[in-house]
Structure formats: C-alpha cells, structure tokens
Design an enzyme around this catalytic site. Sequence first.
Site, PDB file in Angstrom:
ATOM      1  N   PRO A 158       0.770  -1.246   0.000  1.00  0.00           N
ATOM      2  CA  PRO A 158       0.000   0.000   0.000  1.00  0.00           C
ATOM      3  C   PRO A 158       0.804   1.302   0.000  1.00  0.00           C
ATOM      4  O   PRO A 158       0.779   2.064   0.964  1.00  0.00           O
ATOM      5  CB  PRO A 158      -0.842  -0.134   1.263  1.00  0.00           C
ATOM      6  CG  PRO A 158       0.005  -0.951   2.179  1.00  0.00           C
ATOM      7  CD  PRO A 158       0.708  -1.934   1.285  1.00  0.00           C
ATOM      8  N   CYS A 159       1.455   1.584  -1.109  1.00  0.00           N
ATOM      9  CA  CYS A 159       2.177   2.858  -1.238  1.00  0.00           C
ATOM     10  C   CYS A 159       1.210   4.038  -1.215  1.00  0.00           C
ATOM     11  O   CYS A 159       1.617   5.159  -0.903  1.00  0.00           O
ATOM     12  CB  CYS A 159       3.044   2.867  -2.491  1.00  0.00           C
ATOM     13  SG  CYS A 159       2.178   2.463  -4.009  1.00  0.00           S
ATOM     14  N   HIS A 160      -0.073   3.782  -1.499  1.00  0.00           N
ATOM     15  CA  HIS A 160      -1.064   4.862  -1.434  1.00  0.00           C
ATOM     16  C   HIS A 160      -1.273   5.352  -0.004  1.00  0.00           C
ATOM     17  O   HIS A 160      -1.792   6.441   0.202  1.00  0.00           O
ATOM     18  CB  HIS A 160      -2.402   4.412  -2.053  1.00  0.00           C
ATOM     19  CG  HIS A 160      -3.047   3.260  -1.354  1.00  0.00           C
ATOM     20  ND1 HIS A 160      -2.675   1.946  -1.596  1.00  0.00           N
ATOM     21  CD2 HIS A 160      -4.027   3.211  -0.427  1.00  0.00           C
ATOM     22  CE1 HIS A 160      -3.412   1.141  -0.846  1.00  0.00           C
ATOM     23  NE2 HIS A 160      -4.238   1.889  -0.126  1.00  0.00           N
TER      24      HIS A 160
END
Length: 173
Positions: free
Chosen positions: A134-136
Amino acid sequence: MTKNRAQKDYVYKMVKSPVGELKLVASNDGLAAIMWEDDWRVRLNIVAEDKKNPVLRETERQLKEYFAGRRKTFDLKLDFAGTAFQKKVWHALLTIPFGETRSYAQIAKQIGKPKAVRAVGAANGRNPISIVTPCHRVIGSSGHLTGFAGGLEAKARLLGLEGTQVKALEKVA
C-alpha cells in the site's frame, strides 16, 4: 540452470477496477506487479497474457473483495523485483494497517535510515505492486497527498475506500 532476475519470464492479466484498468503481472514465484495505465515504473520481461494463471486469478479475486469493502489485508505470495533498499521500503509498506497512513519520514525511521527520506520516497514511487503493497498509504509529512503512479485522484479514492481522512490534494513539483 536457473534464470537470473533479468531473464525471468512474467505473464499478465488485465482487470477492470474502480480506479481504472490494472495490469496484473506474475512469475512462477508470485505476484510481481500491479501496473496502472501508461505505467513506466516496472520493467519486467512480460512474455504473454495468461488469463488462467492461478496467481493472477487469486489477485483479481482479492482485489474485487478489497474494492467491495470485504477485504482489509491481502494474502498473496509476492515476487518483488528491486534493490535491497527498495525491498526494505516495500516490506515496511506492508506493515501500514488498513485505514492508516504514514509519512516518508516515518517509513525512513522504521527501516533504520531516518535521514533517507528522499530515498524512501523514490523507492515508494517504484513500488511495483500497487494497492497490495500500500504505497497509497504514504503521504507527505504535512498530511497532504503527494505523488502516486496511478494519479492523485486514484490515491484519494483508495484512501477514501479505506475510510482515511486526508487533506486536500497537493501537487508536488
């Protein structure tokens, strides 16, 4: 004789999602990428489309559950292609809980490199397995949204899906 990373073959499957069409990519070792339209970040030797690949089918199933609000964590074997530093950052991303965010500085501190904030940002931007890794969930230290391969609107939508409150979109030069 085994192939090295550069010679490894990958297959893909296209899937529709609420944040646009995604290209799922896998090797025999697991999920290697979730790519956005016009994604330049990931360079893999993709040799064929394979709609029946079990890794890609399972990824699609879990993504559908995530987008429907029925999944908060993913259970997939991941095959990261990157440097040792990038992999360290990407593994740190996997520890960010659903519905929470972290700053680049917090990730740098978590991996034991508190001064490597820019390098963490660069590694985050090269994360090949978007959404699942989850780089978001990584935002600027100001609390504003910053760059995202899928675009800031997609980042905001993913965070909204997770119930995360963030400040207005901010474009970073």
